[in-house]
Design a protein around this motif. Structure first.
Motif, PDB file in Angstrom:
ATOM      1  N   ILE A 250       5.423  -3.524  -0.004  1.00 47.91           N
ATOM      2  CA  ILE A 250       6.769  -4.092   0.134  1.00 47.91           C
ATOM      3  C   ILE A 250       7.767  -3.128  -0.497  1.00 47.91           C
ATOM      4  N   GLY A 251       8.777  -2.736   0.265  1.00 48.16           N
ATOM      5  CA  GLY A 251       9.874  -1.928  -0.266  1.00 48.16           C
ATOM      6  C   GLY A 251      11.081  -2.830  -0.469  1.00 48.16           C
ATOM      7  N   GLY A 252      11.437  -3.120  -1.701  1.00 50.04           N
ATOM      8  CA  GLY A 252      12.495  -4.086  -1.977  1.00 50.04           C
ATOM      9  C   GLY A 252      13.802  -3.449  -2.396  1.00 50.04           C
ATOM     10  N   SER A 253      14.905  -3.901  -1.805  1.00 46.02           N
ATOM     11  CA  SER A 253      16.258  -3.434  -2.153  1.00 46.02           C
ATOM     12  C   SER A 253      16.358  -1.908  -2.093  1.00 46.02           C
ATOM     13  N   LEU A 254      16.001  -1.348  -0.952  1.00 46.44           N
ATOM     14  CA  LEU A 254      15.912   0.106  -0.785  1.00 46.44           C
ATOM     15  C   LEU A 254      17.267   0.721  -0.466  1.00 46.44           C
ATOM     16  N   TRP A 255      17.584   1.789  -1.160  1.00 47.61           N
ATOM     17  CA  TRP A 255      18.714   2.657  -0.833  1.00 47.61           C
ATOM     18  C   TRP A 255      18.169   3.837  -0.031  1.00 47.61           C
ATOM     19  N   PRO A 256      19.028   4.612   0.634  1.00 42.19           N
ATOM     20  CA  PRO A 256      18.534   5.752   1.425  1.00 42.19           C
ATOM     21  C   PRO A 256      17.585   6.692   0.680  1.00 42.19           C
ATOM     22  N   PRO A 257      17.848   7.068  -0.591  1.00 41.02           N
ATOM     23  CA  PRO A 257      16.878   7.942  -1.270  1.00 41.02           C
ATOM     24  C   PRO A 257      15.502   7.293  -1.431  1.00 41.02           C
ATOM     25  N   ASP A 258      15.476   5.981  -1.602  1.00 38.88           N
ATOM     26  CA  ASP A 258      14.191   5.277  -1.701  1.00 38.88           C
ATOM     27  C   ASP A 258      13.464   5.299  -0.361  1.00 38.88           C
ATOM     28  N   GLU A 259      14.205   5.127   0.711  1.00 40.78           N
ATOM     29  CA  GLU A 259      13.599   5.174   2.043  1.00 40.78           C
ATOM     30  C   GLU A 259      12.980   6.540   2.297  1.00 40.78           C
ATOM     31  N   GLU A 260      13.646   7.589   1.813  1.00 38.62           N
ATOM     32  CA  GLU A 260      13.103   8.944   1.983  1.00 38.62           C
ATOM     33  C   GLU A 260      11.796   9.109   1.208  1.00 38.62           C
ATOM     34  N   VAL A 261      11.704   8.504   0.033  1.00 41.25           N
ATOM     35  CA  VAL A 261      10.466   8.572  -0.752  1.00 41.25           C
ATOM     36  C   VAL A 261       9.311   7.920   0.013  1.00 41.25           C
ATOM     37  N   LEU A 262       9.589   6.812   0.677  1.00 43.93           N
ATOM     38  CA  LEU A 262       8.532   6.100   1.394  1.00 43.93           C
ATOM     39  C   LEU A 262       8.192   6.721   2.742  1.00 43.93           C
ATOM     40  N   ASP A 263       9.104   7.519   3.285  1.00 37.55           N
ATOM     41  CA  ASP A 263       8.901   8.057   4.633  1.00 37.55           C
ATOM     42  C   ASP A 263       7.617   8.863   4.775  1.00 37.55           C
ATOM     43  N   THR A 264       7.270   9.637   3.748  1.00 38.54           N
ATOM     44  CA  THR A 264       6.063  10.468   3.832  1.00 38.54           C
ATOM     45  C   THR A 264       4.825   9.605   4.040  1.00 38.54           C
ATOM     46  N   LEU A 265       4.738   8.520   3.256  1.00 33.62           N
ATOM     47  CA  LEU A 265       3.591   7.625   3.392  1.00 33.62           C
ATOM     48  C   LEU A 265       3.625   6.895   4.728  1.00 33.62           C
ATOM     49  N   ILE A 266       4.789   6.399   5.126  1.00 31.32           N
ATOM     50  CA  ILE A 266       4.892   5.664   6.390  1.00 31.32           C
ATOM     51  C   ILE A 266       4.501   6.556   7.571  1.00 31.32           C
ATOM     52  N   SER A 267       4.902   7.825   7.500  1.00 34.97           N
ATOM     53  CA  SER A 267       4.625   8.739   8.617  1.00 34.97           C
ATOM     54  C   SER A 267       3.136   9.002   8.809  1.00 34.97           C
ATOM     55  N   LYS A 268       2.315   8.758   7.775  1.00 33.33           N
ATOM     56  CA  LYS A 268       0.876   8.998   7.890  1.00 33.33           C
ATOM     57  C   LYS A 268       0.174   7.928   8.720  1.00 33.33           C
ATOM     58  N   ALA A 269       0.825   6.759   8.910  1.00 35.54           N
ATOM     59  CA  ALA A 269       0.257   5.675   9.720  1.00 35.54           C
ATOM     60  C   ALA A 269      -1.195   5.412   9.342  1.00 35.54           C
ATOM     61  N   ILE A 270      -1.447   5.126   8.097  1.00 38.97           N
ATOM     62  CA  ILE A 270      -2.807   4.889   7.599  1.00 38.97           C
ATOM     63  C   ILE A 270      -3.338   3.569   8.155  1.00 38.97           C
ATOM     64  N   PRO A 271      -4.487   3.568   8.805  1.00 37.49           N
ATOM     65  CA  PRO A 271      -5.060   2.317   9.322  1.00 37.49           C
ATOM     66  C   PRO A 271      -5.261   1.298   8.197  1.00 37.49           C
ATOM     67  N   GLY A 272      -4.918   0.052   8.467  1.00 38.94           N
ATOM     68  CA  GLY A 272      -5.103  -0.998   7.465  1.00 38.94           C
ATOM     69  C   GLY A 272      -3.980  -1.099   6.457  1.00 38.94           C
ATOM     70  N   LEU A 273      -2.880  -0.352   6.680  1.00 40.59           N
ATOM     71  CA  LEU A 273      -1.745  -0.399   5.762  1.00 40.59           C
ATOM     72  C   LEU A 273      -0.476  -0.701   6.546  1.00 40.59           C
ATOM     73  N   LYS A 274       0.261  -1.723   6.113  1.00 35.20           N
ATOM     74  CA  LYS A 274       1.524  -2.064   6.737  1.00 35.20           C
ATOM     75  C   LYS A 274       2.652  -2.049   5.697  1.00 35.20           C
ATOM     76  N   PHE A 275       3.882  -2.059   6.208  1.00 33.59           N
ATOM     77  CA  PHE A 275       5.054  -1.956   5.345  1.00 33.59           C
ATOM     78  C   PHE A 275       6.074  -3.042   5.701  1.00 33.59           C
ATOM     79  N   ILE A 276       6.639  -3.649   4.687  1.00 30.51           N
ATOM     80  CA  ILE A 276       7.792  -4.530   4.869  1.00 30.51           C
ATOM     81  C   ILE A 276       8.929  -3.927   4.045  1.00 30.51           C
ATOM     82  N   LEU A 277       9.999  -3.542   4.733  1.00 31.90           N
ATOM     83  CA  LEU A 277      11.100  -2.829   4.093  1.00 31.90           C
ATOM     84  C   LEU A 277      12.344  -3.709   4.057  1.00 31.90           C
ATOM     85  N   ALA A 278      12.911  -3.874   2.867  1.00 33.23           N
ATOM     86  CA  ALA A 278      14.129  -4.677   2.694  1.00 33.23           C
ATOM     87  C   ALA A 278      15.241  -3.757   2.216  1.00 33.23           C
ATOM     88  N   PRO A 279      16.100  -3.295   3.107  1.00 35.49           N
ATOM     89  CA  PRO A 279      17.200  -2.415   2.693  1.00 35.49           C
ATOM     90  C   PRO A 279      18.164  -3.148   1.752  1.00 35.49           C
TER      91      PRO A 279
END
Length: 435
Positions: A250-279
């Motif tokens: 869960i990504g809670g209360s994300l600002w753009p720099p936080d979204e950039e931090v998570l982008d690397t992990l999200i881009s890997k599309a790891i099987p069995g891992l999902k994301f819920i992002l709350a800007p």
């Protein structure tokens, strides 16, 4: 030769009056600046419109026989701290009316329909005349300020009218103006408070150092609030359907720099891992931007709720008010704000016993520093740093479980501030009724 004590007192009084006059002038310039900004910023327009509406209806908000208790919060975060107290007060004293005021438009707009208060509005501009008129209209028997908001003219008028005033979940730090040689009008203004309920031992010491002994180390009411959320969850079946059997970050209360931090992990599309992002900024435009970035892998909460389709691994929360309840679906949480002014509420996630991550600007937040020290939370400085820290939790289920337990036990150990403060409120009201 030293000045006589009487002359010294006169000098101090004159200096206080001059400083208060300059303060009031500065407040007027501040609000004038806000008026100039209204064509350019939506939040400012909402702030001005809401204050005008509140000014029209505050004269008729209460009847002459009403016994009003006034709760004031700066914004949404302070509201969450004050909420368990307001709810407890409503249960214990249903015969009293509750007025809830905000300073910011973000707090007011989101919580203007809060049913735990009889009336929701804005605190007036902090000028002597507006403070006096406001308190004439409302005439509270008790005022409760949450965490901070030290408006000097309101404090002076509260003190003059002998209205009991409590500070709840307060935090004081040595760098604040109350503890500076030039901050005399501010530490004098604190005399309006009947009692200080503070979060830290440092706050107790600092207040004692400037002559205030009416202080109790009560802790933070937010712990009670998040515990109540955990015990009374919203069902959210659409979120459960999205998560399925996957692990969820869960990504809670994300600002753009936080979204950039998570982008690397999200881009890997790891099987069995999902994301819920709350800007942090909930808007159609920003949600659209994220949908374009993640493509077919992503959906919004609103769209998924209407028609679940496919098997997306990224959900964007495009609504407000449910993030605290969504954390229960998470196995990890990244809390935003740490690359800006400071992180958002980490306790909403910590209560569910999951590892926490956030950016480097966390030191002003006691719970973040405590959990970092005890191994429940991990500050990160970059996407690579986050990937390294997160992988330690992902690859070792036992490590992740122990980390989450640290967070859960931390919340459990810090419950009880609300009941402590309620005992103080009962004493104040009892004395007021006797008088």
């Amino acid at each position: 030769m030293d000045s006589p004590p009487l002359w010294q007192s006169a000098q101090r009084l004159l200096l206080l009056l001059i400083m208060l006059f300059l303060y009031s002038i500065a407040i007027r310039f501040y609000f004038l600046g806000v008026l100039f900004a209204w064509p350019f910023r939506k939040k400012v327009r909402l702030w001005i419109k809401g204050r005008r509406e509140w000014k029209r209806r505050q004269k008729t908000a209460f009847s002459p026989g009403d016994r009003v208790v006034w709760f004031h919060c700066a914004s949404l975060g302070e509201f969450e701290q004050g909420r368990p107290l307001m709810e407890s007060f409503r249960k214990e004293f249903p015969e009293y009316k509750i007025l809830l005021t905000f300073f910011s438009s973000s707090g007011y707009e989101i919580r203007r329909q809060f049913t735990g208060a009889d009336v929701v509005g804005y605190i007036p501009a902090d000028t002597p005349l507006r403070a006096r008129r406001f308190l004439e209209y409302v005439n509270p028997v008790l005022a409760v300020f949450i965490k901070y908001e030290f408006w000097l003219n309101h404090l002076r008028e509260i003190h003059r009218r002998k209205i009991p005033l409590l500070l709840v979940s307060g935090i004081f730090r040595p760098d604040q103006i109350f503890f500076k040689s030039y901050g005399m009008i501010f530490w004098k203004g604190l005399r309006a408070f009947h009692h200080f309920y503070v979060q830290t031992e440092e706050s107790v010491r600092l207040l004692h150092a400037i002559g205030y002994e009416n202080v109790t180390l009560s802790g933070d009411t937010r712990f009670d609030r998040v515990a109540a959320v955990a015990l009374n969850p919203l069902p959210l079946p659409e979120v459960a359907l999205f998560c399925g059997e996957s692990k969820v970050l869960i990504g809670g209360s994300l600002w753009p720099p936080d979204e950039e931090v998570l982008d690397t992990l999200i881009s890997k599309a790891i099987p069995g891992l999902k994301f819920i992002l709350a800007p942090h900024e909930v808007s159609r435009e920003h949600a659209g931007k994220l949908l374009r970035k993640y493509g077919s892998r992503a959906t919004t909460y609103s769209a998924w709720k209407i028609q679940p389709k496919g098997d997306p691994d990224v959900m964007i929360l495009d609504t407000v008010g449910i993030l605290a309840y969504v954390y229960r679906f998470g196995h990890y949480a990244y809390i935003g704000g740490g690359f800006g002014a400071g992180i958002h509420n980490i306790l909403e996630a910590a209560v569910f016993g999951i590892p926490l991550f956030f950016g480097p600007n966390y030191r002003k937040f006691r719970e973040a520093a405590d959990l970092k020290k005890t191994g429940g939370a991990f500050p990160v400085r970059s996407a690579d740093d986050f990937m390294f820290q997160w992988m330690q939790q992902w690859e070792n289920a036992e490590t992740s479980h122990r980390t989450g337990e640290v967070c859960h036990h931390y919340v459990s150990r810090n419950l009880g501030a609300t009941s402590m403060i309620m005992r103080g409120i009962k004493e104040v009201l009892h004395k007021s009724n006797e008088g």
